[in-house]
Motif scaffolding. Sequence first.
Motif, PDB file in Angstrom:
ATOM      1  N   ILE A 175      11.739  42.575  40.880  1.00 19.23           N
ATOM      2  CA  ILE A 175      12.479  42.698  39.635  1.00 19.23           C
ATOM      3  C   ILE A 175      11.479  43.027  38.525  1.00 19.23           C
ATOM      4  O   ILE A 175      10.459  42.354  38.394  1.00 19.23           O
ATOM      5  CB  ILE A 175      13.199  41.374  39.310  1.00 19.23           C
ATOM      6  CG1 ILE A 175      14.025  40.892  40.499  1.00 19.23           C
ATOM      7  CG2 ILE A 175      14.037  41.495  38.059  1.00 19.23           C
ATOM      8  CD1 ILE A 175      15.160  41.805  40.872  1.00 19.23           C
ATOM      9  N   GLY A 178      11.367  41.753  32.266  1.00 22.38           N
ATOM     10  CA  GLY A 178      12.448  42.047  31.332  1.00 22.38           C
ATOM     11  C   GLY A 178      13.721  42.498  32.019  1.00 22.38           C
ATOM     12  O   GLY A 178      14.731  42.728  31.378  1.00 22.38           O
ATOM     13  N   GLY A 179      13.680  42.643  33.350  1.00 18.65           N
ATOM     14  CA  GLY A 179      14.864  43.104  34.074  1.00 18.65           C
ATOM     15  C   GLY A 179      15.861  41.975  34.264  1.00 18.65           C
ATOM     16  O   GLY A 179      15.486  40.802  34.338  1.00 18.65           O
ATOM     17  N   GLU A 180      17.140  42.310  34.323  1.00 20.38           N
ATOM     18  CA  GLU A 180      18.174  41.295  34.509  1.00 20.38           C
ATOM     19  C   GLU A 180      18.529  41.232  35.994  1.00 20.38           C
ATOM     20  O   GLU A 180      18.791  42.265  36.603  1.00 20.38           O
ATOM     21  CB  GLU A 180      19.434  41.689  33.728  1.00 20.38           C
ATOM     22  CG  GLU A 180      19.214  41.884  32.252  1.00 20.38           C
ATOM     23  CD  GLU A 180      19.704  40.686  31.459  1.00 20.38           C
ATOM     24  OE1 GLU A 180      20.069  39.669  32.098  1.00 20.38           O
ATOM     25  OE2 GLU A 180      19.721  40.766  30.231  1.00 20.38           O
ATOM     26  N   LEU A 181      18.583  40.028  36.549  1.00 23.39           N
ATOM     27  CA  LEU A 181      18.929  39.875  37.967  1.00 23.39           C
ATOM     28  C   LEU A 181      20.249  40.555  38.276  1.00 23.39           C
ATOM     29  O   LEU A 181      20.402  41.224  39.292  1.00 23.39           O
ATOM     30  CB  LEU A 181      19.069  38.394  38.318  1.00 23.39           C
ATOM     31  CG  LEU A 181      17.789  37.610  38.547  1.00 23.39           C
ATOM     32  CD1 LEU A 181      18.123  36.354  39.327  1.00 23.39           C
ATOM     33  CD2 LEU A 181      16.761  38.438  39.277  1.00 23.39           C
ATOM     34  N   GLU A 182      21.212  40.388  37.359  1.00 23.58           N
ATOM     35  CA  GLU A 182      22.558  40.824  37.647  1.00 23.58           C
ATOM     36  C   GLU A 182      22.659  42.345  37.811  1.00 23.58           C
ATOM     37  O   GLU A 182      23.529  42.846  38.492  1.00 23.58           O
ATOM     38  CB  GLU A 182      23.482  40.257  36.552  1.00 23.58           C
ATOM     39  CG  GLU A 182      24.246  41.185  35.714  1.00 23.58           C
ATOM     40  CD  GLU A 182      25.040  40.438  34.635  1.00 23.58           C
ATOM     41  OE1 GLU A 182      26.245  40.537  34.706  1.00 23.58           O
ATOM     42  OE2 GLU A 182      24.462  39.773  33.728  1.00 23.58           O
ATOM     43  N   TYR A 183      21.722  43.088  37.200  1.00 24.33           N
ATOM     44  CA  TYR A 183      21.768  44.550  37.302  1.00 24.33           C
ATOM     45  C   TYR A 183      20.837  45.109  38.381  1.00 24.33           C
ATOM     46  O   TYR A 183      20.780  46.321  38.578  1.00 24.33           O
ATOM     47  CB  TYR A 183      21.442  45.192  35.952  1.00 24.33           C
ATOM     48  CG  TYR A 183      22.419  44.807  34.883  1.00 24.33           C
ATOM     49  CD1 TYR A 183      23.771  45.113  35.046  1.00 24.33           C
ATOM     50  CD2 TYR A 183      22.027  44.108  33.754  1.00 24.33           C
ATOM     51  CE1 TYR A 183      24.687  44.741  34.081  1.00 24.33           C
ATOM     52  CE2 TYR A 183      22.947  43.735  32.791  1.00 24.33           C
ATOM     53  CZ  TYR A 183      24.272  44.058  32.964  1.00 24.33           C
ATOM     54  OH  TYR A 183      25.186  43.694  32.021  1.00 24.33           O
ATOM     55  N   ALA A 184      20.049  44.236  39.037  1.00 28.67           N
ATOM     56  CA  ALA A 184      19.135  44.728  40.069  1.00 28.67           C
ATOM     57  C   ALA A 184      19.946  45.149  41.284  1.00 28.67           C
ATOM     58  O   ALA A 184      20.981  44.553  41.590  1.00 28.67           O
ATOM     59  CB  ALA A 184      18.149  43.623  40.437  1.00 28.67           C
TER      60      ALA A 184
END
Lengths: 208, 208
Positions: A175, A178-184
Amino acid sequence: MIFSSKLIEEAVQEFSRLPGIGKKTALRLVLQLLKTDKEDVDAFTGAVSRMRHEIEFCEECHNVSDGPKCVICANPGRNRSQVCVVETLRDVIAIESTQQYSGLYHILGGILSPLDGIGPDQLNISSLCKRVKENGVTELIMALSPTIEGDTTVYYIAKQLTGTDVNITTIARGIAFGGELEYADEMTLARSIAKRLPIDNYVTMQGK
Amino acid sequence: MIFSSKLIEEAVQEFSRLPGIGKKTALRLVLQLLKTDKEDVDAFTGAVSRMRHEIEFCEECHNVSDGPKCVICANPGRNRSQVCVVETLRDVIAIESTQQYSGLYHILGGILSPLDGIGPDQLNISSLCKRVKENGVTELIMALSPTIEGDTTVYYIAKQLTGTDVNITTIARGIAFGGELEYADEMTLARSIAKRLPIDNYVTMQGK
């Protein structure tokens, strides 16, 4: 579009051949150049022409270069035992811009893709193997696309180098900061759980 | 961005001087040109250089031209008694592309804007008045920006031409075809109601 000048029309046509530049953008650029001083336009065309005619490719890593060896290979301060394998020049620029890597590079010129007619002979793989065997390279860092073709290329190169004691690694996938888990995507998330890091390792990475 | 080649860096710098082209786009264009045949790159730089060095401006209407007179002014099939007054070359291209106008043009080179230091002497207004008085122009169609500066320019030119019997008109303003009333600005909507057309006039316009 109807132009009243052949000269303008030809210049617009040439600009619109470039990727991502349509007729309207080309016209905007041409009209801007028309307003620019002649000397500055000559500097523009001169720089483009010189770039295309005088550019060479580094005989060691296949990077673009102003002479037979690129500035990275010619720099005595770089760690010559580490080689980062990338697809294109663009990747070199991206990694160099992080200012965190001090080894050398090797530009393959693409990745194995039999459907597109790209086999090992179309890529700079044999020169890579030669470098590893003759120049004392101890680590190859694979920074190729995270696709099936990329993985295939990594395995192919690894196979060519069996018998040598070079250490082959690949850049970490996971990930993004700054990345969001939900959008990975699921693949990335699944791999980042499978390849999880002990927490002190993680803290060191952030501190670096 | 860190480049390993001065030649590439200079070409990227020159491209990124153009309006709307940032460093990343410039790099993309340069790398594309690097992959292009040398002859095609020469055609590109040649067309740009020729455009800047050989372009002339029509002595009559100030349009760009490959000779002393532009193809529009030199065309004997155009209606020489009608002159459409525009700000820039871009407007000529837009109107020509409709293929509905058969008169001549006059490019002012901008509109009156005292705050930006643009007065009548910075624009091609005196040559327009000379054309009207000497060349038998019967109609001037003003196609300038619908702003206060544009209106001021129209009034200024009209004042310069009092005493002549030239008919001064301006292009119709209103709701665009396919435009939604609800998104039109108040000024446009108000004017389009004030300047409403009889219905048979409207039908004729659509049929044309």
